[in-house]
Structure formats: C-alpha cells, structure tokens
Design an enzyme around this catalytic site. Sequence first.
Site, PDB file in Angstrom:
ATOM      1  N   HIS A  14       0.845  -1.202   0.000  1.00 27.59           N
ATOM      2  CA  HIS A  14       0.000   0.000   0.000  1.00 27.59           C
ATOM      3  C   HIS A  14       0.876   1.246   0.000  1.00 27.59           C
ATOM      4  O   HIS A  14       1.963   1.282   0.595  1.00 27.59           O
ATOM      5  CB  HIS A  14      -0.988   0.011   1.166  1.00 27.59           C
ATOM      6  CG  HIS A  14      -0.394   0.067   2.533  1.00 27.59           C
ATOM      7  ND1 HIS A  14      -0.012   1.244   3.137  1.00 27.59           N
ATOM      8  CD2 HIS A  14      -0.131  -0.907   3.436  1.00 27.59           C
ATOM      9  CE1 HIS A  14       0.454   0.993   4.347  1.00 27.59           C
ATOM     10  NE2 HIS A  14       0.403  -0.307   4.559  1.00 27.59           N
ATOM     11  N   ASP A  44       0.077   4.493   1.078  1.00 22.20           N
ATOM     12  CA  ASP A  44      -0.073   5.517   2.107  1.00 22.20           C
ATOM     13  C   ASP A  44       0.655   5.137   3.383  1.00 22.20           C
ATOM     14  O   ASP A  44       1.059   3.983   3.572  1.00 22.20           O
ATOM     15  CB  ASP A  44      -1.546   5.779   2.401  1.00 22.20           C
ATOM     16  CG  ASP A  44      -2.285   4.531   2.866  1.00 22.20           C
ATOM     17  OD1 ASP A  44      -1.993   3.432   2.349  1.00 22.20           O
ATOM     18  OD2 ASP A  44      -3.169   4.638   3.743  1.00 22.20           O
ATOM     19  N   ASP A  88       6.344   1.227   6.997  1.00 19.07           N
ATOM     20  CA  ASP A  88       5.047   0.583   6.847  1.00 19.07           C
ATOM     21  C   ASP A  88       4.243   1.438   5.883  1.00 19.07           C
ATOM     22  O   ASP A  88       3.711   2.481   6.272  1.00 19.07           O
ATOM     23  CB  ASP A  88       4.355   0.486   8.203  1.00 19.07           C
ATOM     24  CG  ASP A  88       2.905   0.062   8.130  1.00 19.07           C
ATOM     25  OD1 ASP A  88       2.505  -0.481   7.097  1.00 19.07           O
ATOM     26  OD2 ASP A  88       2.179   0.300   9.114  1.00 19.07           O
ATOM     27  N   GLU A 145      -4.921   2.525   2.784  1.00 23.14           N
ATOM     28  CA  GLU A 145      -4.920   1.341   3.644  1.00 23.14           C
ATOM     29  C   GLU A 145      -5.032   1.708   5.111  1.00 23.14           C
ATOM     30  O   GLU A 145      -5.745   1.064   5.880  1.00 23.14           O
ATOM     31  CB  GLU A 145      -3.637   0.536   3.389  1.00 23.14           C
ATOM     32  CG  GLU A 145      -3.615  -0.845   4.024  1.00 23.14           C
ATOM     33  CD  GLU A 145      -2.977  -0.890   5.406  1.00 23.14           C
ATOM     34  OE1 GLU A 145      -3.010  -1.971   6.043  1.00 23.14           O
ATOM     35  OE2 GLU A 145      -2.468   0.152   5.872  1.00 23.14           O
ATOM     36  N   GLU A 146      -4.317   2.736   5.515  1.00 26.66           N
ATOM     37  CA  GLU A 146      -4.170   3.031   6.941  1.00 26.66           C
ATOM     38  C   GLU A 146      -5.423   3.612   7.579  1.00 26.66           C
ATOM     39  O   GLU A 146      -5.537   3.643   8.797  1.00 26.66           O
ATOM     40  CB  GLU A 146      -2.986   3.985   7.156  1.00 26.66           C
ATOM     41  CG  GLU A 146      -1.625   3.424   6.735  1.00 26.66           C
ATOM     42  CD  GLU A 146      -1.144   2.275   7.616  1.00 26.66           C
ATOM     43  OE1 GLU A 146      -1.918   1.824   8.478  1.00 26.66           O
ATOM     44  OE2 GLU A 146      -0.004   1.840   7.435  1.00 26.66           O
ATOM     45  N   ASP A 188       4.071  -6.581   3.652  1.00 24.84           N
ATOM     46  CA  ASP A 188       3.610  -5.612   4.650  1.00 24.84           C
ATOM     47  C   ASP A 188       3.561  -6.186   6.054  1.00 24.84           C
ATOM     48  O   ASP A 188       2.723  -5.791   6.865  1.00 24.84           O
ATOM     49  CB  ASP A 188       2.221  -5.083   4.239  1.00 24.84           C
ATOM     50  CG  ASP A 188       1.760  -3.913   5.088  1.00 24.84           C
ATOM     51  OD1 ASP A 188       2.625  -3.234   5.679  1.00 24.84           O
ATOM     52  OD2 ASP A 188       0.542  -3.688   5.182  1.00 24.84           O
ATOM     53  N   HIS A 215       3.091   3.087  13.289  1.00 24.31           N
ATOM     54  CA  HIS A 215       1.962   3.946  13.645  1.00 24.31           C
ATOM     55  C   HIS A 215       2.296   4.869  14.813  1.00 24.31           C
ATOM     56  O   HIS A 215       1.388   5.435  15.420  1.00 24.31           O
ATOM     57  CB  HIS A 215       0.698   3.141  13.977  1.00 24.31           C
ATOM     58  CG  HIS A 215       0.168   2.334  12.822  1.00 24.31           C
ATOM     59  ND1 HIS A 215      -1.074   1.743  12.838  1.00 24.31           N
ATOM     60  CD2 HIS A 215       0.706   2.034  11.619  1.00 24.31           C
ATOM     61  CE1 HIS A 215      -1.270   1.106  11.703  1.00 24.31           C
ATOM     62  NE2 HIS A 215      -0.195   1.270  10.947  1.00 24.31           N
TER      63      HIS A 215
END
Length: 480
Positions: A77, A79, A116, A146-147, A170, A455
């Site tokens: 992904h 983003d 990530d 995605e996030e 991922d 994150h």
Amino acid sequence: MKPANYPLEPAHLWSHFYQFTRIPRPSGQEAAVRQYLVDLADKAGYSHRQDEAGNLVIRVPGSAGREDRPTVIIQNHLDMVTVKTADRAHDFTTDPLQLRIEDGWLSADRTTLGADNGLGCAAAIALMTDPDVVHPPLELLFTVDEETGLGGALYLDASLLSGTLMLNLDTEDWNELYIGCAGGGGWHFARSFSEDPVAAELACWRLTLRGLAGGHSGVQIHEQLSNAIKLLGECLRDVPGLRLASVDAGVAHNVIPREGVVEFAVPAGTGELLAEKLEALRQQWLAYVPGADAGIELSLETAVLERALDEVDSLRVLDLIAAWPHGAQAYSLQQPADLVDLSINLAVLRLQCGDLFLESSYRFFDEAQSRPLQHAVLALARAFDLEVTPEFGYPGWQPDFSSPLLERGCVLHEKLFGHRPAVKAIHAGLECGILKSKLPNVDVLSFGPTIRGAHSPSERLQINTVEPFWQFLTELLAEI
C-alpha cells in the site's frame, strides 16, 4: 538530507525508499507517489492501469526464459500513518521526512517513518528496475488508503489482476512468514451536550498527558501499551465539581492513543489539589505500565474557558471513558501466547463546544467470536445515548498451513539461512484478507523486514534485516 551512513545495498531498494521518504503520502493523498511509480513504469516501457479507487497495477514481463511462468502479484500500500510528537513542527502534506540512523535502526525525526509500507513498495519497484533480478511475470499492485480503513483494497477492481500467486510485503518481523490476518470493523459515535457559562468563581485548567509509546492497535495490542484516553479519565475521576469543556485525544482508529489534552473548570483550590495528586498517580502507573511508556508526563496549567458541560454530563463522559472496553479480549489457543484472537481499541475521543465524538475499532480472526463484543459496545452506546455510525468492515484471512507457496518459502528460508522460519498469523488488518475474498484462488504469503513502533513517532526499521529480506524475495521469485 540523506544521512551520511544511509544504507547502500541493495542499491535499487534503498534508492527508491529514500524517494518515498521525500514524497508526502498521507492516506487519501497518494497522487504524487503514484505518479512517481507511473513515471518509472513509463520510462521502463511497462504497461500500467489504475482503477477508480486510485489503486495502481504495473505489469512487468517475466525475465528471459521465464515469460510463461505463473504470474505473481507483488502487493503493497502507498499511504502511511502520519503521527508526530507534539514538539515536532512537521506538515505531512508538504514536508519530506528527516531521516536518522542510530544503533542499526533507520527512523525519522519524531515522526512516523513510513517503512510501513514504503519499504515493501520500494522492494516492489526495485524488482522492476534492477536488471539483475530474475523473475516470472509480475503484477505490482499498489493500493491506496490502507491506513484509514483499507479503502483501496475494499474497492479494488480485481479484473486488473490475473496472477495466481501473491506476495504481500507488509509484515514487520523478519524470519517470519505470515499466512493469516485479522478482520475487523469499527464505529463512530456522537452525542451533543448542552453547555453553560463558566462562573467567575470557578478556576479553569488544562491537563496535558504525553510521553506514551502509542503504537499499532493490532500487532502491538498484546503489549498492554497505555491508552491516553483511559489515563486522562483516571486523572479526573473523583475530582469534585468538575465541569468538562474540551477533550482532544487520539488520532486514528488503528493507533493506540499516546497523548491528549483536557480542559475543565473546578471550584477554586481544587486544581491545586489535583496538581499534587498527579505525580503520585504517575508513580502508581510506572509500577505496572510497560517500559515503553516510562516517559509518561502530566502537566497542569491554567486556561481561559467560557463555557463547559455541567457536573452531571461531565461525570457521564468520564463514566463512558471508564466503561469503554480497550485492549486484548481473547488470545489464540493454537498459536503462541502473544497472538490475540480478539481486541478493541478506544481510539479517538473529542469534546468540542458540547459535541462529543468517539471512535473505536475491533479486530478478530473469527467474526462470530467478535459478536458478543460488538453487542456489548452497542449496548454501551444505547446506555449513553450515543448516535452510532458503523465504519470500515473487512474480512480476515484464514490461515492455510497446506499452502504450496508457504512450503516453498519455508524450504527456501532454511536453505538460505539455516533454519525454518516461524509461520504465523497476525492480529492486524492486512489487505490480504480483502484481496483473498476478491481472488479466492490466489495462494498468498506475507513477509517483510523488521519494523518496530509502526503507527507511532518511534517507528524504526532494522537495517540489517533488509538485505536478507531482499535476498529471500528475489530467490523465491527466481524459483517460481
């Protein structure tokens, strides 16, 4: 600037990853990084297509003699999560990341790094640009959004793909192969309260909590990382005459809240008593919170407030915080003890001008196991008169231990590194679950280099795991 000791090998991968750190790519704003990929594909003469959701597929022909091998989908992904510390001035929509290297780890200056899943994206593009890589036909799939709810995968036009094998890049623990992931869902909750003027005899205060680790609400939920919303509620519990004016804590459904601010009014003298209590409370927490949260800070300063909730509604908000479930709810009986079967994240709480907003998300392997938790949350919502808006539901990826691709990966890993990898499922919403539901006959395997603190502003990439990750990826493709 690029750090002086920025890694050099594998050259194509590290070069592309550096470019990813220069191009802002919050969820929903992937156009610039997508154009970077399109330009590379056009330069190489490879075809590409984009669906209405913004997902991109680049088709790379097989190497000489491998044109007729099975097509492999390489999936990542575009983003990244955009989180920073309060003292860091950084605009994720315009500013490049400021990289640093320390003790063998690559990170960014007080912001998320975007390894990530930028590292996986860089590896996918390196497969296309590195002439030394031998591979079958490839479909490089780059999804968006995605996030913030797996939106790209949910709305993917699966007709863009023809591959029968898929490698997702991922996951975040090298020497581990993943063959399953959690599904999930969530809600937004809202309610409006009336406000009254703050009487002149009341004292107004602003309580700030910072210094928690935060982190991924899936893969780190078993670590029992502290939730800033819960701790702020604990600070204000039993404060006499409390009237809440505002709350601001949490950033996204998949992030454990790491800091927050509450503004409130209390009778004169009460704030000073609370200030004396805060250090004792912090010391109590340090006796049982994980070491990652040892930097917790509490500060109390005067504020200027015009309006606030009354005492009854203020207590109702604190009761809501106390009653709301958060954390691991059930653990796997088959997998290692750190694999969570069911969890929930109290992700965001905001109170502004009397309007309350709460966001919470849950994860599961078996959707049926999550239903009692869902019912409990919706019962709480009814009890507290909250309006409910369901958000982002997505399926899980059930583990397949008989997967031929898994066995091939295990044999190769042992051949290259002298030991078989750990085979696991992950308590996070990989896009594999959604993609598998759209492409049921595709055999899927997921792996990646080691990333910690995803994150959160402490996100970091273990540099010495990238080269073996790349070796495994390229040699696996050479065997197909």
